[in-house]
Design an enzyme around this catalytic site. Sequence first.
Site, PDB file in Angstrom:
ATOM      1  N   SER A  44       1.247  -8.066  -1.955  1.00 45.94           N
ATOM      2  CA  SER A  44       2.079  -7.341  -2.376  1.00 45.94           C
ATOM      3  C   SER A  44       2.362  -7.608  -3.913  1.00 45.94           C
ATOM      4  O   SER A  44       3.202  -6.716  -4.530  1.00 45.94           O
ATOM      5  CB  SER A  44       3.781  -7.526  -1.901  1.00 45.94           C
ATOM      6  OG  SER A  44       3.997  -8.920  -1.867  1.00 45.94           O
ATOM      7  N   SER A  77       0.187 -12.477  -0.277  1.00 48.94           N
ATOM      8  CA  SER A  77       0.516 -11.599  -1.408  1.00 48.94           C
ATOM      9  C   SER A  77       0.207 -12.283  -2.912  1.00 48.94           C
ATOM     10  O   SER A  77       0.268 -11.629  -3.570  1.00 48.94           O
ATOM     11  CB  SER A  77       2.009 -11.071  -1.270  1.00 48.94           C
ATOM     12  OG  SER A  77       2.398 -10.227  -0.563  1.00 48.94           O
ATOM     13  N   LYS A 105       7.290 -11.193 -10.810  1.00 44.11           N
ATOM     14  CA  LYS A 105       7.165 -10.047  -9.740  1.00 44.11           C
ATOM     15  C   LYS A 105       8.650  -9.892  -9.589  1.00 44.11           C
ATOM     16  O   LYS A 105       9.500 -10.696  -9.578  1.00 44.11           O
ATOM     17  CB  LYS A 105       6.564 -10.895  -8.339  1.00 44.11           C
ATOM     18  CG  LYS A 105       6.441  -9.919  -7.112  1.00 44.11           C
ATOM     19  CD  LYS A 105       5.954 -10.637  -6.045  1.00 44.11           C
ATOM     20  CE  LYS A 105       5.855  -9.974  -4.607  1.00 44.11           C
ATOM     21  NZ  LYS A 105       5.119 -10.481  -3.598  1.00 44.11           N
TER      22      LYS A 105
HETATM   23  N1  GLN Z   1       0.174  -8.006   3.109  1.00 44.99           N
HETATM   24  C1  GLN Z   1       1.232  -8.908   4.017  1.00 44.99           C
HETATM   25  C2  GLN Z   1       2.572  -8.107   4.361  1.00 44.99           C
HETATM   26  O1  GLN Z   1       2.331  -7.010   4.218  1.00 44.99           O
HETATM   27  C3  GLN Z   1       1.554 -10.121   3.153  1.00 44.99           C
HETATM   28  C4  GLN Z   1       2.735  -9.951   2.123  1.00 44.99           C
HETATM   29  C5  GLN Z   1       3.295 -10.890   1.407  1.00 44.99           C
HETATM   30  O2  GLN Z   1       2.578 -12.083   1.524  1.00 44.99           O
HETATM   31  N2  GLN Z   1       4.405 -11.054   0.963  1.00 44.99           N
HETATM   32  O3  GLN Z   1       3.231  -8.867   5.145  1.00 44.99           O
END
Ligand code: GLN
Length: 479
Positions: A151, A175, A76
Amino acid sequence: MKSYLTLDEIQSDLADGSISCIELVTHYLKCIREQQALHAFVEVFEEEALQKARETDQKLKQGSAGKLAGLVLGIKDVLCYEGHTVTASSRILQGFESLFTATAVQRLLAEDAIVIGRQSCDEFAMGSSNENSWYGPVRNPHHLNKVPGGSSGGSAAAVSAGLCHAALGSDTGGSVRQPASFCGIVGLKPTYGRVSRWGLIAYASSFDQVGPLARSVEDVARITQVMAGADGHDNTASPHPVDDYPSLLASATGQRYRIGYLREALESEGLDPEIRRFTQQYLQQLAAAGHEVKPVSFPLLEYVVPCYYVLTTAEASSNLSRFDGVRYGYRAPNVNDLETLYVKSRSLGFGEEVKKRIMLGTFVLSAGYYDAYYTQAMKVRRLIQQQTLELFKRCDFLLTPTTPTPAFDLGEKTSDPVAMFLADIFTVHANLAGIPAISLPLGSHSSQLPFGIQLMAPHFEEARLLAFSKQLMDVCLSK
Ligand code: GLN
């Protein structure tokens, strides 16, 4: 090339010479080229991956290859890799090159994993759909008009579509697990502190964890075992001993567990009826297989999303203050004074979602509101941790669906931030409590989309969590 479910299978073919690392890498490079419409990768390290493959083939011949030889991995775009660009899929880091390698990545490289490229994600890992990437949205390989989740959407889409064997994501509130659920693969968020965060671009430091995405529990276990453990660069990386997860995978065989399902989760109104029905039937099957399955109450469920967003935005507003146009990446042109340089670089460099969260976080930390929001949310977090640990006195695992719905349409939730935030309702719990959680691709929706079942376990119980997960996946695959 045959489709490999596990690295074990790859390694046995490497051992008998029926495949080579160079063939593996060549195959994945071809798939990446063919599937560019997914937008999963933002950069492919083609020459370098081929070179590394040649070297690994040599090492295999000499018998000196590491444990992960043959693992072709994507990372990532929030993980530093020395000499390679890293941007957190943000304009503000355009052109920034890592000066060192993240510990998690370094440990995999040391065991001869081959990093094939950098994968798109929501900007600074903020999002649930991968639509917040500066490089544009990533698409779900199961349905090109659907999001892959976020994400770590590029990573999940790539593994699911067979563009690499496994990937590393990061999980602050879901994420790794949520995109794993949307793309039909396995994703683990380890215990907070199990894997070093050194070299992971910070979003919310008391939540962030690096986690693997793969097609099998075996590979998740192998990757986690190599990455985990204390690290002199990160004081929050725990010295707790790392179990040999791969060799303990069989330890759940014949075991009967106490599985608690969160009643509030199954009753929650945003839960897709098919996912609810499937989860209920699945629980019945577990009971029929001899496990003790019981409902448990977690009344704080309605507070997890607000609590998560107060605390993570507060931490993000502090973490992201370092991106000022002076030290890293993008710098606004044609400015004459420092103040304007900061304002313009940040205004132009960050995307909308990131700016919104920095402002929200700054607000909840501001003098007049600190106690009402930040302190209050810290108290709620403590209660969530306490109540969760109470539940583990009566259960070995907590079970929920990973996500309330399968993958949604591109654009469907971009104008409704609350609906987007609710995509994380079942995943943020584990990050607030710091416990490990895994998403297993057990469900399949009538819309032809996969969805995951999530298991949570007490702190540092990865070995048991993975062993039980393997058992569940074996049953599912044998059907
Ligand atoms: N969707 C969550 C957020 O927007 C989790 C993001 C993540 O785990 N990096 O914060």
